[in-house]
Scaffold this motif. Structure first.
Motif, short mmCIF file in Angstrom:
data_model
loop_
_atom_site.label_atom_id
_atom_site.label_comp_id
_atom_site.label_asym_id
_atom_site.label_seq_id
_atom_site.Cartn_x
_atom_site.Cartn_y
_atom_site.Cartn_z
N PRO A 43 0.74 -1.20 -0.03
CA PRO A 43 0.20 0.15 -0.06
C PRO A 43 0.81 1.26 -0.11
CG PRO A 43 -0.52 -1.36 1.83
CD PRO A 43 0.63 -1.92 1.09
N ASP A 44 0.41 2.24 -0.75
CA ASP A 44 1.09 3.71 -0.61
C ASP A 44 1.08 4.19 0.71
OD1 ASP A 44 1.13 3.44 -3.19
OD2 ASP A 44 0.25 5.24 -3.84
N PRO A 45 2.24 4.74 1.35
CA PRO A 45 2.30 5.26 2.51
C PRO A 45 1.45 6.65 2.67
CG PRO A 45 4.27 5.50 1.49
CD PRO A 45 3.60 4.86 0.73
N VAL A 46 0.92 6.81 3.81
CA VAL A 46 0.42 8.06 3.93
C VAL A 46 1.07 9.02 5.00
CG1 VAL A 46 -1.81 9.49 4.88
CG2 VAL A 46 -1.94 7.19 3.41
N ALA A 47 1.12 10.42 4.79
CA ALA A 47 1.68 11.30 5.44
C ALA A 47 1.25 11.40 6.93
CB ALA A 47 2.31 12.72 4.90
N ALA A 48 1.60 10.80 8.28
CA ALA A 48 1.17 11.17 9.37
C ALA A 48 1.49 12.70 9.51
CB ALA A 48 1.66 10.51 10.46
N PRO A 49 0.95 13.36 10.78
CA PRO A 49 1.39 14.73 11.23
C PRO A 49 3.00 14.71 11.38
CG PRO A 49 -0.46 14.12 12.27
CD PRO A 49 -0.28 12.74 11.56
N GLY A 50 3.64 15.90 10.79
CA GLY A 50 4.87 15.95 10.84
C GLY A 50 5.81 15.15 9.87
N GLU A 51 5.21 14.29 8.98
CA GLU A 51 5.64 13.31 7.94
C GLU A 51 5.80 14.05 6.60
OE1 GLU A 51 5.61 8.95 9.91
OE2 GLU A 51 4.15 9.46 8.08
N VAL A 52 6.43 13.72 5.77
CA VAL A 52 6.58 13.88 4.21
C VAL A 52 6.42 12.50 3.68
CG1 VAL A 52 7.55 16.22 4.00
CG2 VAL A 52 9.09 14.13 4.15
N VAL A 53 5.83 12.41 2.54
CA VAL A 53 5.78 11.24 1.72
C VAL A 53 6.63 11.59 0.52
CG1 VAL A 53 4.50 9.64 0.04
CG2 VAL A 53 3.57 10.35 2.41
N VAL A 54 7.78 10.78 0.31
CA VAL A 54 8.71 10.86 -0.73
C VAL A 54 8.58 9.95 -1.86
CG1 VAL A 54 11.30 11.08 -1.27
CG2 VAL A 54 10.31 12.18 1.00
N ASP A 55 8.43 10.42 -3.01
CA ASP A 55 8.52 9.60 -4.35
C ASP A 55 10.13 9.19 -4.37
OD1 ASP A 55 5.95 9.55 -4.90
OD2 ASP A 55 6.13 11.21 -6.07
N VAL A 56 10.51 8.08 -3.92
CA VAL A 56 11.82 7.52 -3.94
C VAL A 56 12.21 7.34 -5.44
CG1 VAL A 56 13.47 5.99 -3.26
CG2 VAL A 56 11.46 6.43 -1.83
N VAL A 57 13.63 8.15 -5.59
CA VAL A 57 14.11 8.04 -6.92
C VAL A 57 15.47 7.11 -6.63
CG1 VAL A 57 15.65 9.19 -8.67
CG2 VAL A 57 13.71 10.33 -7.59
N ALA A 58 16.03 7.12 -5.62
CA ALA A 58 17.01 6.13 -5.41
C ALA A 58 17.02 5.69 -4.02
CB ALA A 58 18.45 6.65 -5.88
N ALA A 59 17.65 4.50 -3.79
CA ALA A 59 17.59 4.07 -2.36
C ALA A 59 18.74 3.10 -2.30
CB ALA A 59 16.48 3.37 -1.77
N SER A 60 19.53 3.07 -1.08
CA SER A 60 20.54 2.19 -0.92
C SER A 60 20.39 1.01 -0.45
CB SER A 60 21.96 2.94 -0.55
OG SER A 60 22.04 2.57 0.77
N VAL A 61 21.53 0.10 -0.34
CA VAL A 61 21.64 -1.12 0.42
C VAL A 61 22.61 -0.84 1.35
CG1 VAL A 61 22.08 -3.58 0.09
CG2 VAL A 61 21.16 -2.56 -1.67
N ASN A 62 22.17 -1.26 2.77
CA ASN A 62 23.17 -1.01 3.92
C ASN A 62 23.18 -2.57 4.39
OD1 ASN A 62 23.87 1.90 4.27
ND2 ASN A 62 21.79 1.90 3.72
N GLY A 63 24.50 -2.51 5.15
CA GLY A 63 24.87 -3.99 5.65
C GLY A 63 23.74 -4.33 6.63
N ALA A 64 22.99 -3.26 7.23
CA ALA A 64 21.80 -3.70 8.01
C ALA A 64 20.72 -4.63 7.30
CB ALA A 64 21.25 -2.35 8.78
N ASP A 65 20.51 -4.35 6.12
CA ASP A 65 19.33 -4.61 5.48
C ASP A 65 19.37 -6.38 5.33
OD1 ASP A 65 18.53 -2.21 4.76
OD2 ASP A 65 19.52 -2.05 2.82
N TRP A 66 20.31 -7.00 5.00
CA TRP A 66 20.35 -8.30 4.92
C TRP A 66 20.33 -8.95 6.60
CZ3 TRP A 66 24.27 -10.72 7.73
CH2 TRP A 66 25.69 -10.18 7.69
N LYS A 67 20.76 -8.15 7.53
CA LYS A 67 20.62 -8.52 8.86
C LYS A 67 19.07 -8.55 9.24
CE LYS A 67 25.30 -6.90 9.88
NZ LYS A 67 26.07 -5.82 10.47
#
Ligand SMILES: NC(=O)c1ccc[n+]([C@@H]2O[C@H](COP(=O)([O-])OP(=O)(O)OC[C@H]3O[C@@H](n4cnc5c(N)ncnc54)[C@H](OP(=O)(O)O)[C@@H]3O)[C@@H](O)[C@H]2O)c1
Length: 306
Positions: A21-45
């Motif tokens: 589902p598309d996220p919805v901005a709660a108070p104080g939040e922004v919804v960002v259309d992601v253009v790029a995102a990275s892989v971090n060591g934490a992700d596979w953990k």
């Protein structure tokens, strides 16, 4: 929206690319259309269950760069169309997706000269390196630092930052990565496959370990009395030193806009360049995790999402 997620913990085979589902901005939040995102060591953990989240489906990924699509109540500092980058709050996953909702206060405007791919590559790595080198170790000009795992994403930033501060940088890398870490500014490079770093390095003011395990534990040996060491790959606690005259530290890596703005500033000032980047499509998430988990690649793995 399309996203990379899991419905159970496990190996790369549990990764799914599909619709959430598309996220919805709660108070104080922004919804960002992601253009790029990275892989971090934490992700596979996270995928393997080491962080023990309990809600599925569980989106993966911690940092992103994109364009603000909407703001929740109380968001005054961003408007739709603003380019922004950042790192999700601790405990929040899900940046490897077409959209993400994130607290506006920890996101920064992306400078025009910094591409979305580079901003995503620099976000969590830069935050972590700054937290370790500046906030925790408080590295000073003229000091000597050993940075373990020089060719990794966090260390790629850390080497450059330590040089920018005016420190002498010693780093460990396999032979294939020596030209790379030299190009980032490393003064001395140790091929850890050929030499025991504890035999060839000594008298350091500081250590920044990004490798963990036995490498972390043995790193205390290179410190001079009064030296300090920071660890980011040994879990939530710093390892206990086997000597009493050094300090062992675990950087807090808190999320702040100030840190994101400092990444932008260091980039614009020419002090930091992005790491070497290998690009993936989001649908290739399992391949990206396999390489990340191998822990032998250079720089960063980044998804070009749109
Ligand atoms: N908030 C946080 O606390 C935080 C944030 C970000 C990352 N981290 C953790 O920090 C660690 C580093 O992450 P990363 O993304 O920068 O890199 P990474 O993907 O974990 O590490 C890759 C690099 O490690 C090098 N390496 C592997 N074994 C080595 C060894 N024995 N000696 C020297 N280098 C070695 C590899 O270079 P060679 O091919 O040359 O061996 C490779 O370039 C991870 O454990 C990650 O989970 C923590």
């Amino acid at each position: 929206m399309k996203a990379a997620f899991i419905e159970k913990f496990g190996g790369p085979e549990v990764l799914q690319y599909g619709d959430l589902p598309d996220p919805v901005a709660a108070p104080g939040e922004v919804v960002v259309d992601v253009v790029a995102a990275s892989v971090n060591g934490a992700d596979w953990k996270v995928r393997a269950g080491q962080y023990k989240q309990t809600t599925f489906p569980l989106g993966l990924g911690r940092d992103f760069s994109g364009v603000v699509a909407a703001g929740g109540d109380g968001v005054a500092d961003f408007k739709p169309g603003d380019a922004a980058f950042g790192v999700l709050e601790p405990g929040q996953e899900g940046a490897n997706a077409e959209k993400v909702a994130v607290k506006a206060a920890i996101v920064a405007k992306k400078p025009d000269g910094l591409s979305h791919v580079d901003a995503a590559a620099l976000a969590l790595t830069g935050l972590t390196a700054m937290s370790a080198i500046e906030d925790t170790l408080k590295l000073r000009p003229g000091e000597a630092i050993l940075i373990q795992g020089g060719a990794g994403g966090v260390a790629s930033f850390a080497i450059q930052l330590a040089k920018h501060i005016g420190a002498r940088v010693i780093t460990t890398a396999s032979a294939a990565n020596h030209d790379y870490v030299r190009s980032l500014g490393a003064d001395e490079i140790i091929d850890y496959n050929a030499k025991d770093f504890t035999k060839v390095v000594s008298g350091c003011d500081a250590v920044f370990d990004t490798v963990g395990g036995e490498v972390a534990q043995r790193s205390f040996a290179v410190l001079k009395p009064g030296g300090r060491a920071a660890f980011i790959a040994s879990g939530p606690q710093a390892p206990k030193p086997d000597r009493s005259d050094v300090t062992s530290l675990r950087p807090a890596v808190g999320r702040t806009r100030r840190h994101m703005e400092r990444i932008a500033h260091l980039y614009q000032a020419g002090a930091i360049r992005p790491p070497e980047i290998k690009l993936y499509r989001l649908s290739e998430v399992a391949d990206a995790h396999r390489l990340s988990e191998s822990r032998h690649f250079r720089g960063k793995l980044v998804f070009r999402v749109r």
